[in-house]
Design an enzyme around this catalytic site. Structure first.
Site, PDB file in Angstrom:
ATOM      1  N   ASN A 174      54.601  39.922  45.458  1.00  0.00           N
ATOM      2  CA  ASN A 174      53.388  39.087  45.405  1.00  0.00           C
ATOM      3  C   ASN A 174      52.989  38.491  46.760  1.00  0.00           C
ATOM      4  O   ASN A 174      51.867  38.022  46.925  1.00  0.00           O
ATOM      5  CB  ASN A 174      53.524  37.961  44.368  1.00  0.00           C
ATOM      6  CG  ASN A 174      53.423  38.438  42.933  1.00  0.00           C
ATOM      7  OD1 ASN A 174      53.985  37.839  42.019  1.00  0.00           O
ATOM      8  ND2 ASN A 174      52.697  39.531  42.698  1.00  0.00           N
TER       9      ASN A 174
ATOM     10  N   ASP B 170      51.027  38.140  32.900  1.00  0.00           N
ATOM     11  CA  ASP B 170      50.065  39.010  33.595  1.00  0.00           C
ATOM     12  C   ASP B 170      48.646  38.844  33.056  1.00  0.00           C
ATOM     13  O   ASP B 170      48.456  38.601  31.865  1.00  0.00           O
ATOM     14  CB  ASP B 170      50.524  40.471  33.431  1.00  0.00           C
ATOM     15  CG  ASP B 170      49.835  41.396  34.413  1.00  0.00           C
ATOM     16  OD1 ASP B 170      49.218  40.903  35.379  1.00  0.00           O
ATOM     17  OD2 ASP B 170      49.902  42.617  34.209  1.00  0.00           O
TER      18      ASP B 170
ATOM     19  N   ASN C 211      46.084  36.999  34.842  1.00  0.00           N
ATOM     20  CA  ASN C 211      45.383  35.797  35.325  1.00  0.00           C
ATOM     21  C   ASN C 211      44.154  36.165  36.154  1.00  0.00           C
ATOM     22  O   ASN C 211      43.098  35.541  36.026  1.00  0.00           O
ATOM     23  CB  ASN C 211      46.306  34.947  36.212  1.00  0.00           C
ATOM     24  CG  ASN C 211      47.519  34.451  35.470  1.00  0.00           C
ATOM     25  OD1 ASN C 211      47.551  34.484  34.249  1.00  0.00           O
ATOM     26  ND2 ASN C 211      48.522  33.995  36.204  1.00  0.00           N
TER      27      ASN C 211
ATOM     28  N   THR D  76      58.782  39.522  44.443  1.00  0.00           N
ATOM     29  CA  THR D  76      59.010  39.819  45.865  1.00  0.00           C
ATOM     30  C   THR D  76      57.796  40.571  46.440  1.00  0.00           C
ATOM     31  O   THR D  76      57.584  40.573  47.648  1.00  0.00           O
ATOM     32  CB  THR D  76      60.287  40.669  46.055  1.00  0.00           C
ATOM     33  OG1 THR D  76      60.320  41.691  45.035  1.00  0.00           O
ATOM     34  CG2 THR D  76      61.549  39.854  45.936  1.00  0.00           C
TER      35      THR D  76
HETATM   36  C1  FPP Z   1      50.123  37.958  37.383  1.00  0.00           C
HETATM   37  O1  FPP Z   1      48.729  38.036  37.061  1.00  0.00           O
HETATM   38  C2  FPP Z   1      50.475  36.565  37.666  1.00  0.00           C
HETATM   39  C3  FPP Z   1      51.063  36.116  38.817  1.00  0.00           C
HETATM   40  C4  FPP Z   1      51.408  37.006  39.937  1.00  0.00           C
HETATM   41  C5  FPP Z   1      51.349  34.684  39.036  1.00  0.00           C
HETATM   42  C6  FPP Z   1      51.832  33.935  37.837  1.00  0.00           C
HETATM   43  C7  FPP Z   1      51.804  32.500  38.145  1.00  0.00           C
HETATM   44  C8  FPP Z   1      51.417  31.536  37.288  1.00  0.00           C
HETATM   45  C9  FPP Z   1      51.071  31.765  35.861  1.00  0.00           C
HETATM   46  C10 FPP Z   1      51.351  30.127  37.744  1.00  0.00           C
HETATM   47  C11 FPP Z   1      52.759  29.632  37.976  1.00  0.00           C
HETATM   48  C12 FPP Z   1      52.924  28.248  37.612  1.00  0.00           C
HETATM   49  C13 FPP Z   1      53.654  27.797  36.578  1.00  0.00           C
HETATM   50  C14 FPP Z   1      53.721  26.353  36.359  1.00  0.00           C
HETATM   51  C15 FPP Z   1      54.389  28.703  35.654  1.00  0.00           C
HETATM   52  P1  FPP Z   1      47.768  38.789  38.060  1.00  0.00           P
HETATM   53  O2  FPP Z   1      47.279  37.832  39.074  1.00  0.00           O
HETATM   54  O3  FPP Z   1      48.439  40.009  38.612  1.00  0.00           O
HETATM   55  O4  FPP Z   1      46.597  39.222  37.090  1.00  0.00           O
HETATM   56  P2  FPP Z   1      45.683  40.525  37.219  1.00  0.00           P
HETATM   57  O5  FPP Z   1      46.593  41.701  37.006  1.00  0.00           O
HETATM   58  O6  FPP Z   1      44.693  40.354  36.117  1.00  0.00           O
HETATM   59  O7  FPP Z   1      45.066  40.498  38.592  1.00  0.00           O
END
Ligand code: FPP
Length: 237
Positions: A66, A18, A20, A64
């Site tokens: 996302n 979490d 990103n 599910t």
């Molecule tokens: C949550 O952070 C992250 C996700 C929903 C996606 C995770 C996917 C990856 C790390 C890439 C997948 C690829 C590989 C090779 C493992 P968020 O987007 O909810 O973060 P935020 O809460 O700061 O908005």
């Protein structure tokens, strides 16, 4: 600390990757750049887990829920997964990692489904296991398991009275995988977000303030040290 002096890691570590989006926002970048950095963090931490001797690593890559995100963001995450699996298939013999997928893959694009299928089949003899949770939800997993058990009862292959916790576990995506001892959630959020609801009954949760793209091997060491400080009683005294 030298590897030989580190405390033995848990057999199974699970991670909610979490933060990103916030990582990207802090840098004025699109959310997909945050996911790309998150995929790099995954590569780094998966390698480090292998060095430490962790047997199972389970990561929440796409839930599910996302699908509610913008089409661009969903496509960006799928592209990263596709790229990663292509790379993994190329380096399969070098890395010797077993790939497993938890979730309803039928909703993914046919090419991504085919990559998952190839990765799973071509790696089934390896020992260190990475479980990707893709279109995964803990409640959905339990519903799917209940439905398959009900189907077996309707077909005359099972009796309702036979159902135990152990038997239900065999209908889950995680059949044959021991429950995670440690679940890590970076980014400061303190929720389980529908991750491994059944399997986490006795897991130790470690919540950390670092955003996932910044997660380092030192952060993993810190989470494992915190896990070792906990006194796991499994409901006993
Ligand atoms: C949550 O952070 C992250 C996700 C929903 C996606 C995770 C996917 C990856 C790390 C890439 C997948 C690829 C590989 C090779 C493992 P968020 O987007 O909810 O973060 P935020 O809460 O700061 O908005």
């Amino acid at each position: 600390m030298a590897l030989s002096e580190k405390p033995k890691p848990p057999r199974h570590i699970a991670i909610i990757m979490d933060g990103n989006g916030r990582w990207a926002k802090q840098r004025g970048l699109p959310r997909t750049a945050g996911h790309a950095a998150g995929a790099e963090a995954f590569r780094r931490i998966a390698n480090y887990c292998r060095t430490l001797g962790v047997e199972y690593l389970t990561v929440y890559a796409f839930s599910t829920e996302n699908w509610k995100r913008s089409a661009d963001e969903v496509a960006g995450i799928m592209k990263l997964l596709r790229r990663y699996l292509e790379e993994a298939l190329r380096d399969m013999e070098k890395n010797r990692v077993r790939f497993c997928f938890f979730g309803d893959l039928s909703k993914l694009s046919p090419d991504l489904q085919a990559l998952c299928d190839r990765a799973q089949k071509q790696s089934e003899d390896y020992d260190v296991q990475v479980n990707f949770c893709l279109n995964y939800g803990g409640r959905d997993e339990i519903v799917q398991a209940a439905r398959r058990f009900a189907r077996d009862v309707a077909d005359g292959n099972r009796q309702p009275e036979e159902l135990t916790e152990e038997l239900l576990s065999t209908y889950l995506y995680s059949a044959d995988v021991p429950d995670p001892e440690l679940i890590i959630r970076p980014s400061g959020e303190k929720r389980t977000s529908n991750f491994l609801l059944w399997q986490s009954a006795y897991s130790e949760y470690v919540f950390m303030n670092v955003l996932w793209p910044d997660f380092s091997s030192a952060d993993l060491d810190a989470a494992i040290e915190e896990y070792h400080r906990r006194n796991r009683r499994f409901g006993g005294v």
